[in-house]
Design a protein around this motif. Structure first.
Motif, mmCIF file in Angstrom:
data_model
loop_
_atom_site.group_PDB
_atom_site.id
_atom_site.type_symbol
_atom_site.label_atom_id
_atom_site.label_comp_id
_atom_site.label_asym_id
_atom_site.label_seq_id
_atom_site.Cartn_x
_atom_site.Cartn_y
_atom_site.Cartn_z
ATOM 1 N N CYS A 154 -59.687 -7.126 67.657
ATOM 2 C CA CYS A 154 -60.557 -7.900 66.777
ATOM 3 C C CYS A 154 -60.019 -7.868 65.359
ATOM 4 O O CYS A 154 -59.355 -6.908 64.957
ATOM 5 C CB CYS A 154 -61.972 -7.327 66.770
ATOM 6 S SG CYS A 154 -62.736 -7.188 68.390
ATOM 7 N N CYS A 189 -61.382 -8.455 61.269
ATOM 8 C CA CYS A 189 -62.550 -8.569 60.404
ATOM 9 C C CYS A 189 -62.129 -8.263 58.983
ATOM 10 O O CYS A 189 -61.337 -7.338 58.746
ATOM 11 C CB CYS A 189 -63.637 -7.590 60.856
ATOM 12 S SG CYS A 189 -65.165 -7.640 59.873
ATOM 13 N N LEU A 246 -68.688 -9.533 56.271
ATOM 14 C CA LEU A 246 -68.945 -9.703 57.701
ATOM 15 C C LEU A 246 -69.179 -8.347 58.347
ATOM 16 O O LEU A 246 -68.513 -7.361 58.007
ATOM 17 C CB LEU A 246 -67.764 -10.406 58.371
ATOM 18 C CG LEU A 246 -67.555 -11.871 57.971
ATOM 19 C CD1 LEU A 246 -66.142 -12.327 58.314
ATOM 20 C CD2 LEU A 246 -68.581 -12.763 58.673
ATOM 21 N N PRO A 265 -68.816 -5.858 61.343
ATOM 22 C CA PRO A 265 -68.001 -5.669 62.551
ATOM 23 C C PRO A 265 -68.817 -5.585 63.834
ATOM 24 O O PRO A 265 -68.311 -5.906 64.915
ATOM 25 C CB PRO A 265 -67.279 -4.343 62.273
ATOM 26 C CG PRO A 265 -67.271 -4.205 60.794
ATOM 27 C CD PRO A 265 -68.556 -4.821 60.330
ATOM 28 N N LEU A 317 -68.968 -8.383 66.462
ATOM 29 C CA LEU A 317 -67.863 -8.650 67.368
ATOM 30 C C LEU A 317 -68.138 -8.238 68.809
ATOM 31 O O LEU A 317 -67.381 -8.595 69.705
ATOM 32 C CB LEU A 317 -66.606 -7.919 66.869
ATOM 33 C CG LEU A 317 -65.940 -8.521 65.634
ATOM 34 C CD1 LEU A 317 -65.032 -7.500 64.962
ATOM 35 C CD2 LEU A 317 -65.143 -9.765 66.017
ATOM 36 N N ARG A 336 -69.013 -18.926 59.942
ATOM 37 C CA ARG A 336 -69.786 -18.249 58.902
ATOM 38 C C ARG A 336 -71.002 -19.052 58.439
ATOM 39 O O ARG A 336 -70.881 -20.212 58.091
ATOM 40 C CB ARG A 336 -68.871 -17.955 57.705
ATOM 41 C CG ARG A 336 -67.811 -16.910 58.003
ATOM 42 C CD ARG A 336 -66.760 -16.819 56.921
ATOM 43 N NE ARG A 336 -65.873 -17.987 56.948
ATOM 44 C CZ ARG A 336 -64.801 -18.119 56.166
ATOM 45 N NH1 ARG A 336 -64.496 -17.163 55.300
ATOM 46 N NH2 ARG A 336 -64.061 -19.209 56.251
ATOM 47 N N LEU A 378 -63.340 -13.461 61.269
ATOM 48 C CA LEU A 378 -63.934 -12.660 62.336
ATOM 49 C C LEU A 378 -63.536 -13.269 63.673
ATOM 50 O O LEU A 378 -63.942 -14.382 64.002
ATOM 51 C CB LEU A 378 -65.456 -12.638 62.181
ATOM 52 C CG LEU A 378 -66.192 -11.545 62.960
ATOM 53 C CD1 LEU A 378 -65.938 -10.180 62.322
ATOM 54 C CD2 LEU A 378 -67.687 -11.832 63.011
#
Length: 226
Positions: free
Chosen positions: A71, A73, A79, A81, A84, A103, A140
């Motif tokens: 992932c 970020c 954002l 995490p 996710l 977003r 993200l």
């Protein structure tokens, strides 16, 4: 992977929200505010990438990781995490190859007008180039590590996230986006904090969109837990 450049104020919030059992890999890209030491003290693995550039930091993290699903970020507390988790579930289950966060700003200050305009322009250019209909090219995202390496990403600056989507589209990946809340970042933006910075990034990314189609490794072929 959490690319980091002088994010000491944001790191505690970000790392506290990394899901249990996940490995937080902070890629320091030349911080002078003690960010690497803070990240280590909070349990993160720190990788140093001396070559400046968002793409350089992201790719260094990709190379340093040994996970199945990885992932990305931002490390500025814009954002969460924890958002996710469903991304990884979808990729692990084989329902999708690349998931991106669309977003949803929590107030106008979270996503200034110039950043929105630049993002919209890029999304339109991406649609013309690949046919993929995305609304955002946000940071993200989740995908399988080996598949990402197969894309042979070469951009090491602000074009890296766009190049990832372009080459994934060329390879026939299943790409989807999920709406996620977007907070006002902690600290000053390194790229989109001004009109000049935003449009410089847009100009840089046009070179990515001008790339001829490629045929990298397929996205499906690695299984197992993240």
């Amino acid at each position: 992977m959490l690319p980091c450049l002088d994010e000491a104020a944001a790191l505690p919030w970000v790392l506290a929200r990394v899901p249990d059992g996940w490995r937080a890999l902070v890629v320091d890209n030349g911080s002078t505010d003690g960010s690497p030491d803070i990240a280590r003290s909070l349990g993160a693995t720190v990788v140093t990438e001396r070559r400046r550039g968002f793409g350089a930091a992201c790719h260094a993290g990709l190379l340093a990781s040994d996970a199945d699903v990885v992932c990305f970020c931002d490390c500025d507390a814009s954002l969460d995490p924890a958002l996710l988790v469903p991304f990884v579930q979808d990729v692990s289950a084989g329902r999708v190859d690349l998931v991106l966060g669309r977003r949803r700003p929590q107030g106008w200050a979270a996503f200034p007008a110039h950043a929105r305009a630049g993002n919209l322009a890029l999304a339109r250019m991406l649609r013309r180039r690949t046919g993929v209909r995305l609304h955002d090219l946000g940071p993200l995202r989740a995908a399988r590590r080996v598949s990402l390496l197969g894309l042979d990403l070469t951009d090491r600056r602000s074009g890296y996230p766009l190049q990832m989507v372009v080459r994934a589209a060329d390879a026939g990946w299943r790409i989807e986006e999920r709406t996620v809340p977007y907070r006002r970042r902690t600290g000053k933006s390194k790229v989109t904090g001004t009109w000049r910075g935003t449009w410089q990034a847009v100009r840089d990314m046009r070179a990515v969109l001008a790339e001829p189609p490629r045929t990298p490794l397929p996205a499906r072929g690695e299984a197992g837990p993240r």
